[in-house]
Design an enzyme around this catalytic site. Structure first.
Site, PDB file in Angstrom:
ATOM      1  N   ARG A  44     -50.730  27.476  16.132  1.00  0.00           N
ATOM      2  CA  ARG A  44     -51.224  28.847  16.389  1.00  0.00           C
ATOM      3  C   ARG A  44     -52.715  28.937  16.080  1.00  0.00           C
ATOM      4  NH1 ARG A  44     -48.349  33.880  13.501  1.00  0.00           N
ATOM      5  NH2 ARG A  44     -49.461  33.033  11.710  1.00  0.00           N
ATOM      6  N   LYS A  81     -55.488  35.315  15.731  1.00  0.00           N
ATOM      7  CA  LYS A  81     -55.541  35.581  14.287  1.00  0.00           C
ATOM      8  C   LYS A  81     -56.988  35.312  13.847  1.00  0.00           C
ATOM      9  CE  LYS A  81     -52.603  34.868  10.246  1.00  0.00           C
ATOM     10  NZ  LYS A  81     -52.465  36.260   9.855  1.00  0.00           N
ATOM     11  N   GLU A 131     -46.916  46.517  15.795  1.00  0.00           N
ATOM     12  CA  GLU A 131     -46.479  45.774  14.602  1.00  0.00           C
ATOM     13  C   GLU A 131     -46.996  46.531  13.392  1.00  0.00           C
ATOM     14  OE1 GLU A 131     -48.496  41.988  14.201  1.00  0.00           O
ATOM     15  OE2 GLU A 131     -50.315  42.743  15.124  1.00  0.00           O
TER      16      GLU A 131
HETATM   17  N1  PXG Z   1     -48.913  40.550  12.165  1.00  0.00           N
HETATM   18  C1  PXG Z   1     -50.146  40.347  11.658  1.00  0.00           C
HETATM   19  C2  PXG Z   1     -51.255  41.196  12.120  1.00  0.00           C
HETATM   20  C3  PXG Z   1     -50.331  39.336  10.699  1.00  0.00           C
HETATM   21  O1  PXG Z   1     -51.541  39.100  10.188  1.00  0.00           O
HETATM   22  C4  PXG Z   1     -47.968  38.808  10.852  1.00  0.00           C
HETATM   23  C5  PXG Z   1     -47.852  39.807  11.793  1.00  0.00           C
HETATM   24  C6  PXG Z   1     -46.776  37.982  10.503  1.00  0.00           C
HETATM   25  O2  PXG Z   1     -46.937  36.675  11.070  1.00  0.00           O
HETATM   26  P1  PXG Z   1     -46.297  35.381  10.413  1.00  0.00           P
HETATM   27  O3  PXG Z   1     -46.659  34.290  11.350  1.00  0.00           O
HETATM   28  O4  PXG Z   1     -46.892  35.220   9.046  1.00  0.00           O
HETATM   29  O5  PXG Z   1     -44.829  35.621  10.368  1.00  0.00           O
HETATM   30  C7  PXG Z   1     -49.224  38.553  10.285  1.00  0.00           C
HETATM   31  C8  PXG Z   1     -49.400  37.475   9.270  1.00  0.00           C
HETATM   32  C9  PXG Z   1     -51.810  38.683   3.761  1.00  0.00           C
HETATM   33  C10 PXG Z   1     -51.061  37.870   4.742  1.00  0.00           C
HETATM   34  O6  PXG Z   1     -52.507  38.072   2.947  1.00  0.00           O
HETATM   35  C11 PXG Z   1     -50.894  38.319   6.026  1.00  0.00           C
HETATM   36  C12 PXG Z   1     -50.206  37.527   6.939  1.00  0.00           C
HETATM   37  C13 PXG Z   1     -49.683  36.335   6.559  1.00  0.00           C
HETATM   38  C14 PXG Z   1     -49.845  35.929   5.258  1.00  0.00           C
HETATM   39  C15 PXG Z   1     -50.543  36.696   4.340  1.00  0.00           C
HETATM   40  O7  PXG Z   1     -51.696  39.918   3.798  1.00  0.00           O
HETATM   41  N2  PXG Z   1     -50.083  38.008   8.186  1.00  0.00           N
END
Ligand code: PXG
Length: 300
Positions: free
Chosen positions: A50, A149, A182
């Protein structure tokens, strides 16, 4: 703590990047958040892939291959003796001039930080979260595509500030059509009429890796998983609601904008998925230690 920057490990005090790095000047770069459980890195390759897709979308060349990047993450975990932890992987445009021009940046910077993790309180999983809808909407597909991201997270941060003002941990973000995209750092699911539903990625969500895993787990439980546009109304009248993310794992939601969801307690499907995800993360993944890595490769 040993932090990886461009091929070298540095102590915390010496882990520094230039003030001329366009990651800092413009948020020009991409990142990943990955977890390690019991000495194994969960879905490492998916996260690294990703990252490469995010980089490709912003025309950023990562000076490593996918395999090399996986190895760098593993080595950084090993250097920090990580068993259970959180890994932050960043690629910035690198050092350049004080102009927007990415062409002034000669080489991308690769940074890997492996640290301990601050877990959500156990109470969230037992009692569920209360969340609100933010008035800040998710980025348009043709602005910064939400699938990227990127290091420019202001869109999500503004919504996170709204969550905090409302006394909540998370906030729902809508897209320009008013459908749910989301949350600020998590994907959203509901149980409705016996189906597990989540917004399609085209609604403006990150291609969540936890979202994918949960969809696989649900299907293996013979649940119908439906990706369709969801409005706030659909969430208000849902039987269950939960969020997914690397940091949050699977976390139940019991109140949205003052509407109680279902019975106001985490529902049976949510509880099963919380438990299944917990078990999967603790029993699979790429071993951090080289010996175990060899073992798993040889099928030992
Ligand atoms: N939406 C957004 C905008 C994200 O940044 C997710 C969904 C979930 O994706 P994953 O692939 O992790 O299932 C994310 C991921 C933090 C933190 O420090 C944020 C994420 C992942 C890890 C830590 O707040 N976001």
């Amino acid at each position: 703590m040993k932090i990886y920057i461009n091929g070298e490990f540095y102590d915390r005090e010496n882990a520094k990047i230039s003030v001329f790095d366009h990651g800092l000047l413009y948020g020009d770069g991409v990142f990943e958040g990955i977890r390690a459980y019991s000495g194994r890195i969960f879905r490492l390759r998916e996260h690294v892939e990703r990252l490469f897709k995010s980089a490709k979308a912003i025309l950023l060349t990562i000076p490593l291959s996918v395999d090399e990047m996986c190895e760098v993450v593993r080595l950084t975990c090993a250097a920090n003796d990580i068993k259970d932890g959180y890994i932050r992987l960043l690629v910035t445009r690198g050092k350049g001039s004080l102009s927007l021009d990415p062409g002034s940046c000669k080489r991308a910077s690769v940074i890997v930080i492996a640290s301990g993790i601050r877990l959500y309180p156990q109470e969230y999983y037992e009692k569920g979260l209360t969340i609100v809808t933010a008035s800040t909407m998710r980025n348009l597909q043709n602005a910064i595509n939400p699938a990227i991201k990127s290091l420019n997270y202001l869109n999500n941060i503004l919504a996170k500030i709204e969550a905090g003002i409302a006394g909540c941990e998370e906030a729902i973000m809508l897209n320009s059509e008013g459908f749910i995209a989301e949350c600020t750092g998590d994907n959203l699911f509901i149980m409705s009429e016996g189906n597990l539903c989540t917004p399609p990625l085209a609604a403006g969500a990150l291609y969540g890796i936890t979202r994918n895993v949960v969809m696989e787990l649900a299907r293996s439980e013979r649940l119908e998983v439906v990706e369709k546009n969801l409005s706030r109304y659909d969430v208000f009248v849902a039987d269950e609601c939960f969020l997914t993310g690397t940091g949050a794992e699977v976390v139940p939601v019991v109140k949205v904008d003052e509407r109680v969801i279902g019975d106001g307690v985490p529902g049976p499907v949510t509880r099963k998925l919380v438990a299944d995800y917990h078990d999967l993360t603790r029993s699979t993944g790429d071993p951090i230690s080289r010996e175990e890595q060899r073992g798993s490769r040889d099928g030992v």
